[in-house]
Design an enzyme around this catalytic site. Structure first.
Site, mmCIF file in Angstrom:
data_model
loop_
_atom_site.group_PDB
_atom_site.id
_atom_site.type_symbol
_atom_site.label_atom_id
_atom_site.label_comp_id
_atom_site.label_asym_id
_atom_site.label_seq_id
_atom_site.Cartn_x
_atom_site.Cartn_y
_atom_site.Cartn_z
ATOM 1 N N ARG A 256 -8.619 7.183 -7.761
ATOM 2 C CA ARG A 256 -8.364 7.683 -9.166
ATOM 3 C C ARG A 256 -9.479 8.763 -9.693
ATOM 4 O O ARG A 256 -9.291 9.191 -10.531
ATOM 5 C CB ARG A 256 -8.105 6.415 -9.959
ATOM 6 C CG ARG A 256 -6.652 5.802 -9.817
ATOM 7 C CD ARG A 256 -6.604 4.365 -10.095
ATOM 8 N NE ARG A 256 -5.217 3.537 -10.080
ATOM 9 C CZ ARG A 256 -4.769 3.401 -8.875
ATOM 10 N NH1 ARG A 256 -5.130 3.271 -7.830
ATOM 11 N NH2 ARG A 256 -3.489 2.808 -9.005
ATOM 12 N N ARG B 238 7.797 5.503 4.324
ATOM 13 C CA ARG B 238 7.795 4.698 3.032
ATOM 14 C C ARG B 238 8.653 5.312 1.857
ATOM 15 O O ARG B 238 8.783 6.367 1.694
ATOM 16 C CB ARG B 238 6.425 4.437 2.648
ATOM 17 C CG ARG B 238 5.645 3.708 3.654
ATOM 18 C CD ARG B 238 4.202 3.440 3.364
ATOM 19 N NE ARG B 238 3.923 2.779 2.256
ATOM 20 C CZ ARG B 238 2.798 2.474 1.859
ATOM 21 N NH1 ARG B 238 1.638 3.202 2.500
ATOM 22 N NH2 ARG B 238 2.692 1.858 0.754
ATOM 23 N N SER C 91 4.952 -2.721 -9.382
ATOM 24 C CA SER C 91 4.094 -1.562 -8.499
ATOM 25 C C SER C 91 3.128 -0.792 -9.476
ATOM 26 O O SER C 91 3.539 -0.050 -10.236
ATOM 27 C CB SER C 91 5.062 -0.781 -7.912
ATOM 28 O OG SER C 91 4.378 0.494 -7.149
ATOM 29 N N ASP D 24 -2.240 -6.892 -1.300
ATOM 30 C CA ASP D 24 -2.855 -6.416 -0.093
ATOM 31 C C ASP D 24 -3.570 -7.361 0.686
ATOM 32 O O ASP D 24 -4.083 -6.899 1.867
ATOM 33 C CB ASP D 24 -3.630 -5.096 -0.494
ATOM 34 C CG ASP D 24 -3.132 -4.111 -1.119
ATOM 35 O OD1 ASP D 24 -1.796 -3.969 -0.744
ATOM 36 O OD2 ASP D 24 -3.661 -3.267 -1.884
ATOM 37 N N ARG E 163 4.771 -6.053 6.651
ATOM 38 C CA ARG E 163 3.779 -6.733 6.862
ATOM 39 C C ARG E 163 4.336 -8.122 6.966
ATOM 40 O O ARG E 163 3.501 -9.025 7.505
ATOM 41 C CB ARG E 163 2.710 -6.819 5.760
ATOM 42 C CG ARG E 163 1.800 -5.402 5.800
ATOM 43 C CD ARG E 163 0.719 -5.278 4.763
ATOM 44 N NE ARG E 163 0.254 -4.050 4.820
ATOM 45 C CZ ARG E 163 -0.803 -3.410 3.882
ATOM 46 N NH1 ARG E 163 -0.696 -4.008 2.853
ATOM 47 N NH2 ARG E 163 -1.490 -2.271 4.315
ATOM 48 N N ARG F 151 -4.552 -3.084 7.514
ATOM 49 C CA ARG F 151 -4.680 -4.516 7.252
ATOM 50 C C ARG F 151 -4.406 -5.425 8.401
ATOM 51 O O ARG F 151 -4.784 -6.508 8.296
ATOM 52 C CB ARG F 151 -4.140 -4.803 5.834
ATOM 53 C CG ARG F 151 -4.775 -3.934 4.872
ATOM 54 C CD ARG F 151 -4.692 -4.485 3.439
ATOM 55 N NE ARG F 151 -4.906 -3.493 2.436
ATOM 56 C CZ ARG F 151 -6.157 -2.858 2.269
ATOM 57 N NH1 ARG F 151 -7.094 -3.620 2.570
ATOM 58 N NH2 ARG F 151 -6.296 -2.215 1.199
HETATM 59 O O1 SPQ Z 1 -2.139 3.666 -0.612
HETATM 60 P P1 SPQ Z 1 -1.263 2.483 0.092
HETATM 61 O O2 SPQ Z 1 -0.992 2.956 1.517
HETATM 62 O O3 SPQ Z 1 0.069 2.207 -0.493
HETATM 63 O O4 SPQ Z 1 -2.147 1.310 0.291
HETATM 64 C C1 SPQ Z 1 -2.080 -0.069 0.023
HETATM 65 C C2 SPQ Z 1 -2.914 -0.743 1.056
HETATM 66 O O5 SPQ Z 1 -2.605 -2.156 1.434
HETATM 67 O O6 SPQ Z 1 -4.067 -0.421 1.003
HETATM 68 C C3 SPQ Z 1 -0.633 -0.801 0.205
HETATM 69 F F1 SPQ Z 1 -0.211 -0.850 1.367
HETATM 70 O O7 SPQ Z 1 -2.454 -0.531 -1.291
HETATM 71 C C4 SPQ Z 1 -1.831 -0.050 -2.487
HETATM 72 C C5 SPQ Z 1 -1.137 -1.490 -3.111
HETATM 73 O O8 SPQ Z 1 -0.229 -2.316 -2.326
HETATM 74 C C6 SPQ Z 1 -2.638 0.486 -3.380
HETATM 75 C C7 SPQ Z 1 -2.258 0.517 -4.762
HETATM 76 C C8 SPQ Z 1 -2.715 1.336 -5.891
HETATM 77 O O9 SPQ Z 1 -4.008 2.101 -5.567
HETATM 78 O O10 SPQ Z 1 -2.230 1.681 -6.825
HETATM 79 C C9 SPQ Z 1 -1.094 -0.321 -5.369
HETATM 80 C C10 SPQ Z 1 -0.603 -1.129 -4.531
HETATM 81 O O11 SPQ Z 1 0.822 -0.694 -4.102
HETATM 82 P P2 SPQ Z 1 2.103 -0.903 -5.199
HETATM 83 O O12 SPQ Z 1 3.182 -0.325 -4.346
HETATM 84 O O13 SPQ Z 1 2.257 -2.429 -5.067
HETATM 85 O O14 SPQ Z 1 1.926 -0.143 -6.276
#
Ligand code: SPQ
Length: 441
Positions: free
Chosen positions: A29, A125, A170, A318, A349, A390
């Site tokens: 961000r 995804r 999310s 996560d 996962r 992870r």
């Molecule tokens: O970026 P990415 O690949 O989606 O990474 C993950 C992780 O485990 O590092 C998910 F696999 O983190 C996401 C997290 O699960 C990072 C994130 C964010 O920075 O906004 C939000 C989460 O995802 P989501 O789909 O729940 O919003």
């Protein structure tokens, strides 16, 4: 690129004081908002992992001058919300769901077309969760069949603010819609079914943009501007989680993790471990750039199996692969429900962890929205990470409670979120080696 694998010898305990790398979510961000701000943003503590570098390179290829990263320092010469230029080619987002989903909101507001692609894992995804609200706002986006990347975002469609009820909890979807809202006419608001990480809202406010949060609804009005602001990125609690679990399960451990982000939308892992009986102490609490941080001391403790409260699921989303290792070494049964989102991360996962735990002799039964793990004997074996950082790191800390060696295949993606993981893990007492050896060149 060669296939990196980890060999973990059983046993060990964790001792010392370490600082894990910068928060991945905040680092992404910082590049996005810093690039779109007016003025120069200095970032310190930036995570130099592949995911955040994908975001950084994308903005560079859209004409933003970015110095660094060097030792976590990045200087971003912001171009303003309307100053990006068309990239010469596709934007490659690697393994990073955060990059592609948040940037789809921003790209929908540009007057040039963009194609965003990803690696083998990202290309599986789901992206409809962002293309549906964005098309309601007026964006035109094509996906591959099945709603997966690549995303082709058409140029110059006028966006209009909407209210969107998030169908899943999310932060990526919430952030995507709010970031598109910066370019939309009128008000954009989202209501989330449960609180999710709020780094986007906090950072937007830090850049001088008005964002209103009322209960579970967050809103902003398009047409404003972002003003550059310096960012000190705290250590990532998601990276700290591996060591929190490791120190809890390895007898004789006493480990301190410094300057970790403890934003209340991220601390579910601490709450869950404490419910399991973990000995976790927070000190030196302070706030840096709108984000709370603290030092976290963990001493080993006898863990017990629990029914994980569903309200904690989005706050620890996560950290479940690591928490499953805690459950496998705990006394009794741990039951997780309400966590179907885990099936659409970098890997499924739930399934991948259940397979790995079963390989190591642990009774783990996947369910549609969670898992049931019977704690007990943990032997060892050969684990597939399925391109998921992870999973690889979770089975590394599992060595602390294993009776046989663990070999983990395909660990290349550990670099997406935790580039010095093996060195740091070995320095505090985990018997892990990486093959082929890392060359310091
Ligand atoms: O970026 P990415 O690949 O989606 O990474 C993950 C992780 O485990 O590092 C998910 F696999 O983190 C996401 C997290 O699960 C990072 C994130 C964010 O920075 O906004 C939000 C989460 O995802 P989501 O789909 O729940 O919003």
């Amino acid at each position: 690129m060669s296939n990196i694998h980890f060999n973990v010898q059983p046993g060990g305990k964790l001792q010392g004081t370490i600082r894990v790398p910068g928060d991945k979510s905040i680092s992404h961000r910082s590049i996005m908002l810093g690039s779109l701000a007016e003025g120069t943003t200095q970032v310190s503590g930036f995570l130099q992992g592949d995911d955040c570098l994908a975001t950084l390179n994308a903005f560079r290829s859209m004409g933003v001058e970015i110095e660094g990263p060097e030792n976590g320092n990045v200087t971003i010469h912001g171009v303003g919300l309307h100053g990006l230029k068309a990239p010469a080619g596709d934007l490659y987002m690697g393994n990073s769901g955060t990059s592609i989903r948040l940037m789809s909101g921003l790209m929908a507001g540009q007057n040039f077309a963009v194609t965003m692609t990803g690696d083998r894992s990202l290309s599986k995804r789901p992206m409809k969760r962002v293309t549906i609200p964005l098309s309601q706002m007026g964006a035109v986006i094509e996906t591959a069949e099945g709603g997966t990347p690549p995303l082709h975002i058409k140029a110059g469609n006028k966006l209009t603010g909407i209210h969107y009820d998030l169908p899943v909890a999310s932060a990526q979807v919430k952030s995507c819609v709010l970031l598109a809202g910066l370019y939309a006419e009128g008000e954009t608001s989202v209501t989330e079914p449960a609180p999710t990480r709020d780094h986007t809202e906090r950072m937007l406010r830090g850049f001088g943009y008005e964002v209103i949060t009322e209960d579970n609804t967050i809103k902003l009005t398009g047409g404003g501007k972002l003003t550059a602001s310096n960012i000190d990125v705290p250590s990532d609690i998601s990276s700290a989680a591996f060591f929190m679990v490791g120190a809890s399960i390895a007898e004789g451990s006493d480990l301190t993790l410094q300057h970790v982000g403890i934003n209340p939308t991220r601390t579910g892992v601490i709450d869950i471990l404490r419910l399991m009986g973990a000995d976790i102490e927070l000190s030196n609490k302070t706030e840096i750039g709108g984000e709370p941080v603290a030092d976290i001391r963990i001493r080993s403790a006898k863990l017990k199996g629990i029914q994980i409260p569903e309200s904690l699921v989005p706050l620890a989303i996560d950290e479940f692969p690591a928490l499953f290792i805690a459950a496998a070494s705990a006394e009794g049964k741990t039951i997780l429900t309400g966590a179907e989102e885990l099936r659409v991360k970098e890997s499924d996962r739930i399934q991948v962890m259940a397979d790995g735990l079963n390989t190591c002799g642990v009774n783990a039964k996947p369910t549609p929205d969670g898992i049931i793990i019977q704690g007990g004997n943990f032997s060892g074996g050969e684990i597939e990470s399925h391109d998921d950082h992870r999973i690889a790191m979770s089975f590394t800390i599992a060595g602390l409670c294993a009776s046989k060696e663990i070999n983990i295949n395909n660990c290349n993606n550990v670099d997406t979120s935790f580039p010095n993981f093996v060195e740091l893990a070995a320095s505090v007492g985990i018997n892990v080696k990486q093959f082929p050896y890392k060359l310091n060149i």
